[in-house]
Design a protein around this motif. Structure first.
Motif, PDB file in Angstrom:
ATOM      1  N   SER A 152       0.822  -1.216   0.000  1.00 17.21           N
ATOM      2  CA  SER A 152       0.000   0.000   0.000  1.00 17.21           C
ATOM      3  C   SER A 152       0.851   1.259   0.000  1.00 17.21           C
ATOM      4  CB  SER A 152      -0.943  -0.003   1.216  1.00 17.21           C
ATOM      5  OG  SER A 152      -1.861  -1.069   1.132  1.00 17.21           O
ATOM      6  N   GLU A 153       1.974   1.230   0.691  1.00 16.43           N
ATOM      7  CA  GLU A 153       2.837   2.413   0.732  1.00 16.43           C
ATOM      8  C   GLU A 153       3.371   2.737  -0.657  1.00 16.43           C
ATOM      9  OE1 GLU A 153       5.744   1.477   3.649  1.00 16.43           O
ATOM     10  OE2 GLU A 153       4.376   1.755   5.349  1.00 16.43           O
ATOM     11  N   ASP A 154       3.901   1.741  -1.355  1.00 15.65           N
ATOM     12  CA  ASP A 154       4.407   1.987  -2.710  1.00 15.65           C
ATOM     13  C   ASP A 154       3.274   2.335  -3.669  1.00 15.65           C
ATOM     14  OD1 ASP A 154       7.089   1.559  -2.133  1.00 15.65           O
ATOM     15  OD2 ASP A 154       6.947  -0.598  -2.458  1.00 15.65           O
ATOM     16  N   TYR A 155       2.118   1.739  -3.455  1.00 23.41           N
ATOM     17  CA  TYR A 155       0.987   1.933  -4.351  1.00 23.41           C
ATOM     18  C   TYR A 155       0.387   3.328  -4.222  1.00 23.41           C
ATOM     19  CZ  TYR A 155      -3.622   0.994  -6.468  1.00 23.41           C
ATOM     20  OH  TYR A 155      -4.753   1.038  -7.234  1.00 23.41           O
ATOM     21  N   PHE A 156       0.252   3.829  -2.982  1.00 21.48           N
ATOM     22  CA  PHE A 156      -0.485   5.067  -2.742  1.00 21.48           C
ATOM     23  C   PHE A 156       0.354   6.329  -2.716  1.00 21.48           C
ATOM     24  CE2 PHE A 156      -3.703   2.248  -0.544  1.00 21.48           C
ATOM     25  CZ  PHE A 156      -4.644   2.388  -1.541  1.00 21.48           C
ATOM     26  N   GLN A 161       3.808   6.298 -12.857  1.00 17.03           N
ATOM     27  CA  GLN A 161       2.626   5.448 -12.850  1.00 17.03           C
ATOM     28  C   GLN A 161       2.913   4.005 -12.428  1.00 17.03           C
ATOM     29  OE1 GLN A 161       1.270   5.938 -16.878  1.00 17.03           O
ATOM     30  NE2 GLN A 161       0.274   7.892 -16.457  1.00 17.03           N
ATOM     31  N   THR A 162       4.175   3.679 -12.178  1.00 20.80           N
ATOM     32  CA  THR A 162       4.542   2.319 -11.798  1.00 20.80           C
ATOM     33  C   THR A 162       5.601   2.348 -10.695  1.00 20.80           C
ATOM     34  OG1 THR A 162       6.255   2.223 -13.515  1.00 20.80           O
ATOM     35  CG2 THR A 162       4.064   1.375 -14.097  1.00 20.80           C
ATOM     36  N   PHE A 163       5.793   1.214 -10.062  1.00 19.01           N
ATOM     37  CA  PHE A 163       6.897   1.038  -9.126  1.00 19.01           C
ATOM     38  C   PHE A 163       7.406  -0.394  -9.255  1.00 19.01           C
ATOM     39  CE2 PHE A 163       3.301  -0.489  -6.695  1.00 19.01           C
ATOM     40  CZ  PHE A 163       3.799  -1.536  -5.927  1.00 19.01           C
ATOM     41  N   THR A 164       8.626  -0.628  -8.799  1.00 20.71           N
ATOM     42  CA  THR A 164       9.219  -1.960  -8.871  1.00 20.71           C
ATOM     43  C   THR A 164       8.879  -2.738  -7.607  1.00 20.71           C
ATOM     44  OG1 THR A 164      11.055  -1.177 -10.246  1.00 20.71           O
ATOM     45  CG2 THR A 164      11.350  -3.274  -9.101  1.00 20.71           C
ATOM     46  N   LEU A 165       8.164  -3.827  -7.777  1.00 20.89           N
ATOM     47  CA  LEU A 165       7.838  -4.706  -6.653  1.00 20.89           C
ATOM     48  C   LEU A 165       8.870  -5.821  -6.607  1.00 20.89           C
ATOM     49  CD1 LEU A 165       4.305  -5.981  -5.635  1.00 20.89           C
ATOM     50  CD2 LEU A 165       6.329  -7.415  -5.401  1.00 20.89           C
ATOM     51  N   GLY A 168      -1.433   4.294 -12.167  1.00 18.05           N
ATOM     52  CA  GLY A 168      -1.080   3.547 -13.356  1.00 18.05           C
ATOM     53  C   GLY A 168      -2.054   2.441 -13.719  1.00 18.05           C
ATOM     54  N   GLU A 169      -1.606   1.586 -14.638  1.00 17.36           N
ATOM     55  CA  GLU A 169      -2.425   0.486 -15.132  1.00 17.36           C
ATOM     56  C   GLU A 169      -1.516  -0.668 -15.536  1.00 17.36           C
ATOM     57  OE1 GLU A 169      -5.676  -0.457 -18.705  1.00 17.36           O
ATOM     58  OE2 GLU A 169      -4.491   1.391 -18.708  1.00 17.36           O
ATOM     59  N   ASN A 170      -1.859  -1.884 -15.106  1.00 10.91           N
ATOM     60  CA  ASN A 170      -1.149  -3.077 -15.547  1.00 10.91           C
ATOM     61  C   ASN A 170      -1.680  -3.493 -16.916  1.00 10.91           C
ATOM     62  OD1 ASN A 170       0.424  -3.460 -13.135  1.00 10.91           O
ATOM     63  ND2 ASN A 170      -1.431  -4.211 -12.126  1.00 10.91           N
ATOM     64  N   THR A 171      -0.784  -3.737 -17.853  1.00 10.45           N
ATOM     65  CA  THR A 171      -1.212  -4.105 -19.207  1.00 10.45           C
ATOM     66  C   THR A 171      -1.824  -5.499 -19.243  1.00 10.45           C
ATOM     67  OG1 THR A 171       1.029  -4.876 -19.705  1.00 10.45           O
ATOM     68  CG2 THR A 171       0.483  -2.606 -20.300  1.00 10.45           C
ATOM     69  N   GLU A 172      -1.519  -6.319 -18.247  1.00  8.46           N
ATOM     70  CA  GLU A 172      -2.106  -7.655 -18.109  1.00  8.46           C
ATOM     71  C   GLU A 172      -2.197  -7.989 -16.632  1.00  8.46           C
ATOM     72  OE1 GLU A 172       2.157 -10.037 -18.646  1.00  8.46           O
ATOM     73  OE2 GLU A 172       0.598 -10.189 -20.178  1.00  8.46           O
ATOM     74  N   ASN A 173      -2.945  -9.025 -16.296  1.00 12.60           N
ATOM     75  CA  ASN A 173      -3.072  -9.417 -14.900  1.00 12.60           C
ATOM     76  C   ASN A 173      -1.716  -9.830 -14.336  1.00 12.60           C
ATOM     77  OD1 ASN A 173      -5.788  -8.917 -14.788  1.00 12.60           O
ATOM     78  ND2 ASN A 173      -6.408 -11.044 -15.067  1.00 12.60           N
TER      79      ASN A 173
END
Length: 333
Positions: A37-41, A84-88, A112-117
């Motif tokens: 959540s921290e990286d996401y938000f 729009q992205t981060f490295t997990l 951002g948006e993931n191009t695939e699941n």
């Protein structure tokens, strides 16, 4: 204006973070969910702080005492692709792996948006593995712009000083989401200090402004007891300290500013959640996620305004971490 307000709700990242997303992430474990959540938000918190520190001024000229101005200000912040992205990296998580076998990869953050699941797997050994599809951004797609809008007024209170206020009343703009905004500022004209400065072809002033946003989204699940206590809460504040310079023409003027912005954002998912980590294992978690972040930096603004009797319109562009375009229309008394 209604459309601007609805778009503004997109900016408030937890407003669209559904109950289903919260529950699925919690299946990865509380620490893993908090880490993700921290990286996401955090990028959404940064763009919110950048966005709300704009639109405070259209000129370095301070209004005469008791002269008044009111209008509507809209801000549009631009989001670069790398934001729009981060490295997990699964090495930073406990018992979490990518389904495709990689150790790290780029995934969508709240903008951002993931191009695939993209699927991650929680493998706890004794319990059955849990598969979770990582969420897209808050609007389920990549956000290239983030807008906001509010009412703003200013009043001259002395020969060289005016006060400002901005306001958005508490409104319900999307499902169970509500938001309110307020801010205060003060601007002082420095060219009034020394008589010889008044002969300069431009004016100089300084401004200090503060904006605060409050919002929440209420998760309601009529089929589950106690779900009315589930909601997300957001508090964000942004400060601006800047110098301003502008021309002295009667109708069309140009202005600019250079200053420093700073702010804090705090968001939390509250309520009671029952998380199932397998067919026979469940856990109840209260107030599971809290994300706090801050942002600061320098900004430079360039703009123009045009005055026609009691009406004034302006446009300006600000270079900062998330560049911003401000538009305003104001009535002058």
């Amino acid at each position: 204006m209604k459309k601007i307000i609805i778009l503004f709700m997109v900016l408030l990242y937890h407003m669209s973070y559904s109950q289903a997303n919260v529950t699925r992430l919690l299946e990865l474990g509380l620490e893993n969910a908090q880490r993700f959540s921290e990286d996401y938000f955090i990028p959404a918190g940064e763009v919110l702080i950048n966005n709300m520190s704009n639109g405070w001024y259209t000129t370095a000229r301070v209004k005469k005492i008791w002269h008044f101005e009111v209008g509507f200000v809209g801000n549009i912040s631009f989001v670069r692709k790398e934001k729009q992205t981060f490295t997990l990296n699964t090495n930073e998580y406990e018992n979490v792996f990518f389904q495709n076998g990689t150790t790290s990869q780029l995934v969508a953050n709240s903008l951002g948006e993931n191009t695939e699941n993209i699927i991650v797997v929680l493998n706890q050994g004794q319990a059955a593995p849990v598969e979770v599809v990582l969420p897209n951004g808050i609007s389920n797609r990549a956000l290239n712009i983030v807008p906001s809008g509010f009412l703003q007024a200013s009043l001259g209170i002395s020969k060289s000083t005016e006060i400002k206020a901005r306001f958005l009343p508490k409104i319900k703009a999307r499902d169970n989401a509500k938001i309110s905004l307020y801010g205060v500022g003060v601007q002082h004209e420095l060219t009034d200090w020394i008589f010889s400065w008044k002969r300069l072809p431009f004016r100089i002033s300084g401004l200090l402004g503060y904006t605060k946003v409050n919002g929440f989204y209420d998760f309601v699940d009529e089929e589950e007891v106690g779900s009315e206590n589930r909601e997300t809460r957001l508090t964000s504040s942004a400060w601006l300290l800047t110098g301003i310079i502008s021309t002295k023409f009667k109708k069309l003027n140009f202005y600019g500013g250079f200053g420093f912005y700073a702010g804090n954002s705090s968001a939390s998912t509250v309520g009671t959640y029952t998380v199932r980590n397998g067919p026979l294992i469940s856990q109840t978690i209260v107030d599971p996620i809290l994300v706090e972040n801050s942002a600061n930096g320098f900004k430079a603004t360039f703009g123009a305004d045009i005055k026609l009797k009691f009406l004034k319109a302006n446009i300006d562009y600000t270079m900062q971490n998330y560049n911003n375009l401000s538009l305003g229309i104001h009535f002058i008394w």
